[in-house]
Write a protein that holds these residues in place. Sequence first.
Motif, PDB file in Angstrom:
ATOM      1  N   VAL A  39      -2.024  60.751  58.579  1.00 52.93           N
ATOM      2  CA  VAL A  39      -0.510  60.649  57.835  1.00 52.93           C
ATOM      3  C   VAL A  39       0.553  60.769  58.954  1.00 52.93           C
ATOM      4  O   VAL A  39       1.563  60.097  58.875  1.00 52.93           O
ATOM      5  N   TRP A  40       0.616  61.659  60.088  1.00 50.40           N
ATOM      6  CA  TRP A  40       1.614  61.721  60.823  1.00 50.40           C
ATOM      7  C   TRP A  40       1.656  60.471  61.583  1.00 50.40           C
ATOM      8  O   TRP A  40       2.890  59.742  61.757  1.00 50.40           O
ATOM      9  N   ALA A  41       0.362  59.392  62.037  1.00 51.58           N
ATOM     10  CA  ALA A  41       0.624  58.354  62.432  1.00 51.58           C
ATOM     11  C   ALA A  41       1.417  57.326  61.358  1.00 51.58           C
ATOM     12  O   ALA A  41       2.157  56.363  62.066  1.00 51.58           O
ATOM     13  N   ASP A  42       0.901  57.301  60.280  1.00 49.46           N
ATOM     14  CA  ASP A  42       1.671  56.341  59.233  1.00 49.46           C
ATOM     15  C   ASP A  42       3.186  56.850  59.255  1.00 49.46           C
ATOM     16  O   ASP A  42       3.793  55.558  59.158  1.00 49.46           O
ATOM     17  N   VAL A  43       3.629  57.966  59.184  1.00 51.16           N
ATOM     18  CA  VAL A  43       4.939  58.507  59.133  1.00 51.16           C
ATOM     19  C   VAL A  43       5.654  57.536  60.155  1.00 51.16           C
ATOM     20  O   VAL A  43       6.760  57.109  60.133  1.00 51.16           O
ATOM     21  N   TYR A  44       5.119  57.689  61.392  1.00 49.69           N
ATOM     22  CA  TYR A  44       5.666  57.220  62.623  1.00 49.69           C
ATOM     23  C   TYR A  44       5.486  55.399  62.691  1.00 49.69           C
ATOM     24  O   TYR A  44       6.102  55.085  63.568  1.00 49.69           O
ATOM     25  N   THR A  45       4.533  54.942  61.951  1.00 48.73           N
ATOM     26  CA  THR A  45       4.381  53.388  62.289  1.00 48.73           C
ATOM     27  C   THR A  45       4.470  52.492  61.069  1.00 48.73           C
ATOM     28  O   THR A  45       4.764  51.447  61.187  1.00 48.73           O
ATOM     29  N   LEU A  46       4.109  53.090  60.083  1.00 48.98           N
ATOM     30  CA  LEU A  46       4.213  52.021  58.870  1.00 48.98           C
ATOM     31  C   LEU A  46       5.769  51.882  58.494  1.00 48.98           C
ATOM     32  O   LEU A  46       6.346  52.657  58.155  1.00 48.98           O
ATOM     33  N   PRO A  47       5.907  50.519  58.419  1.00 45.69           N
ATOM     34  CA  PRO A  47       7.454  50.359  57.660  1.00 45.69           C
ATOM     35  C   PRO A  47       7.485  50.616  56.211  1.00 45.69           C
ATOM     36  O   PRO A  47       6.292  50.565  55.557  1.00 45.69           O
ATOM     37  N   VAL A  48       8.408  51.289  55.782  1.00 44.83           N
ATOM     38  CA  VAL A  48       8.699  51.745  54.358  1.00 44.83           C
ATOM     39  C   VAL A  48       8.964  50.729  53.589  1.00 44.83           C
ATOM     40  O   VAL A  48      10.121  50.037  54.025  1.00 44.83           O
ATOM     41  N   ALA A  49       8.250  50.389  52.432  1.00 47.51           N
ATOM     42  CA  ALA A  49       8.785  49.230  51.479  1.00 47.51           C
ATOM     43  C   ALA A  49      10.247  49.390  50.989  1.00 47.51           C
ATOM     44  O   ALA A  49      10.682  50.388  50.812  1.00 47.51           O
ATOM     45  N   GLY A  50      10.920  48.107  51.297  1.00 46.52           N
ATOM     46  CA  GLY A  50      12.355  48.080  50.824  1.00 46.52           C
ATOM     47  C   GLY A  50      13.289  48.700  51.713  1.00 46.52           C
ATOM     48  O   GLY A  50      14.407  48.970  51.473  1.00 46.52           O
TER      49      GLY A  50
END
Lengths: 500, 230
Positions: free
Chosen positions: A403-414
């Motif tokens: 989750v930590w990695a997602d918070v730092y790497t995934l662009p948030v939709a919109g």
Amino acid sequence: MSMAGSVPLVGKSQLRQLEQSRRSQRSAARKSSRVLNAVEAPPAPTRTPASTGAVKHPMTMTEKILARHSNNQKVAPGENIWTNVDKLMTHDVCGPPTFGIFQREFGMNAEVWDNEKIILIPDHYIFTEDPRANRNVDFLREMAHRYRIKYFYDIQNRADFHANPDYKGVCHVALAQEGHTKPGEVLFGTDSHTCNAGAFGQFATGIGNTDAGFIVGTGKLLIKVPPTMRFVLEGEMPPYLLAKDLILQIIGEISVAGGTYKAMEFTGSAISNMSMEERMTICNMVVEAGGKNGVCPPDQVTFDYVDQRSSEPYEPVLSDDNASYVEEYRFDVSKIEPLVAAPHSPDNRKTAHECSSTKIDRVYIGSCTGGKTEDFQRAAQLMHKAGGQVKVPTFLVPATQKVWADVYTLPVAGCEGRTAAEIFETAGCVAPAAPSCAACLGGPKDTFARLNEPQICVSTTNRNFPGRMGHKDGQVYLASPYTAAASALAGTVADPRNYL
Amino acid sequence: MTSYSLHTSAALQPRQHAFCQSRRRSVSRRTSLRIQSGSGSGAPPPKSFKGKCYVVKHNIDTDQIIPAEYLTLVPSKKDEYEKLGSYAMIGLPLELYPTRFIGEGEMKTEYPVVIAGDNFGCGSSREHAPVCMGAAGAKVVVANSYARIFFRNCVATGELYPCETDEQLYDGLSTGDEVEVDIEKDILTQVSTGKTYPLKPLGEAKPVVDAGGIFNYARAQGMIKQAATA
């Protein structure tokens, strides 16, 4: 690795047929979950119980799973049965006494029942200088080596969690992310929120150390079959609502003891349209209503999530149409408002709007129920859309390293390609902390974001009894990630509709 | 029968490993009594408890019984078991419960009986909750209802008798009142007034608590191996 794209939706009736045919070929049932994906027939009309023969003894999902695991054709609520256990999960707080009891009762030379079915996930008190807490993680490591436990998500370098590739974080989220949660299985864990895994259509519940010690030695447990309460959630989710609002609505309706000893089954279009993470949020909190387990019918969303993380076979089950339920509740989710559970009980339901004059001291986004990737994305979405700065310290604790990695790497939709971490930084939040249970349950005094003063906190966690987050006189408002983000920007409890 | 008893008592001797020492003294005595009573001789398990009661209301969760900061204590380790007891019920808010369950600087409670409302022991599954109460010297809880996991943990560990009643005892009794809880006749008596209140029978849970927990019970019944081989 991904099997997505190869599969049309599997209808409920098809799944039931499949379930039936699988049962008849049980001896040859060493099939992979891919079998499910082979079903491509168009949806068939629902078959009557008489025509299938499979529902001579109609059962709920929970009853079916327990029947299969106790070698019974059928089980009924109230029956005491010995169930076989597929998996036992324990962590750094209850693992040491569980192994202590196992060794005391079965002897120092005894071996565990199955070293591939015990999952050890240190997550509670990790980033602390407390010597006893550190000792307990060391002891868990000793046990993992002694009994050659296959799944031990260790942490040795506490100064830099990234340096521990095996370390995951919060056990319930890690179980799902690592592919340990499977439809149709029986999971016990030494943590009340083990019911989280019911989202996958399995029987999952929390137990004490003594029962866990028994399972470590035998792989079995004597339990009572719970009656099932059914919650039908229909309607379209409004854009300002999240799964957390729905479960707060339900707990407010039935009270913190309304589900005691019972299974809580969640079904309806609002559930089938939900992601796995949102289903977990709902099942996670059944224990706050006293429930023994929560369960959602497995469907293609479930199978996709599981198949992306594990190739081991599993046998999904569904409730029979004419199964008996002790109670049934129906909700039109389109009419539900953003909710909070006010101090000091998860059933103290109020609308966020009602509490909007309550000034707060801090916001906390984290835990098994409110610290998943989508939880952070929703909070970030609101902050991006609203702009501006948070008015109170806002603490973020991703549940796991993933989750930590997602918070730092995934662009948030919109959000114009921005990551949640970028949005949080712009809004002035405290930088996301190392993944663990952290302040959800207070913990040792030096725990990140622990309530050490009698402050008021809006939190995406699951429990707000006195003292839960640390200080006995602290006040905790449980809320969805949207409501938590809105409250951070307002400095009061706030209705997210003001910002979305 | 003789060799059975020998095996059982051998199994009950404290082991040397750091995490598996425990409250064996009282348990081993109770268990051997149980076995003897099974063979037709010896004293039965306790029938009643007399002493001061400690009164709480509804929905006392396990974070109030034992706050999370004390969960680093491992109850299967004897010295930590005792220490855990000294923190029993320390999470109850002071303004609601000005009289503490464990007196300042004490290790044990002066209240062997706890009276509660609905849903006692809700929240976290921590077995430390019934264990700390038992370690502090509490013997029995009389509540309107229990959270499932707490009830089960009481029985599995044999630490407390979790009695139920339909009476609103928290209205009639105050902390410090002398009571007698008869778990054979299922009656609670307020000693000063002689007033009695019916309890629900403990049923099949009682012999398990009598035996000192699920392992001792199962062993005494021949359900699991009599002795752990060290």
